[in-house]
Design a protein around this motif. Structure first.
Motif: not given
Length: 136
Positions: A48-52, A77-79, A90-93, A130-136
């Motif tokens: 689960t990622i948090t992004c702007h 949740q991604i992927g 595009g965001l996984v990895g 997309t700015d990836i801010l964190g992984v929860n």
């Protein structure tokens, strides 16, 4: 390799970006560029990622949606199919702290139906910063 049909992005990571398109031709296929690399945790499918994010139809002067104006990032949740396939692929990895430019063809976005009520016509290529801010 930088695709010449990709838009240029102005604005610092963490701020609402502006896009300038090089012309009417969208790049082919899914294009992913890390504009500003982070050094955080690698994003894995199922996280689960948090992004702007800032989303526009390729060639449009305005966005159809962005989290910057709302003042709150989005967590998802991604992927695993919870978001459009272009985001999943595009965001996984990528890493926490990355600012990523995505050009997503219709087949990995909203397809031929689009989302007319959101200003996304059928068959549209989507562009996200997309700015990836964190992984929860």
């Amino acid at each position: 390799m930088i695709n010449i049909n990709m838009p240029s992005v102005e604005g610092a990571k963490g701020t609402k970006p502006t896009l300038t398109f090089p012309g009417p031709e969208a790049p082919e296929g899914l294009q992913v560029q890390v504009l500003d690399a982070g050094d955080g945790q690698v994003v894995e499918a199922g996280d689960t990622i948090t992004c702007h994010y800032y989303g526009a139809v390729f060639g449009s002067a305005t966005d159809f949606d962005n989290s910057f104006d709302r003042g709150g990032a989005l967590s998802f949740q991604i992927g695993v199919g919870m978001v459009i396939p272009g985001w999943d692929e595009g965001l996984v990895g990528k890493r926490v702290g990355d600012r990523v430019l995505l050009s997503i063809p219709a087949e990995l976005g909203y397809g031929e139906r689009g989302v007319p009520q959101a200003g996304i016509p059928g068959g549209a290529t989507l562009v996200f910063v997309t700015d990836i801010l964190g992984v929860n």
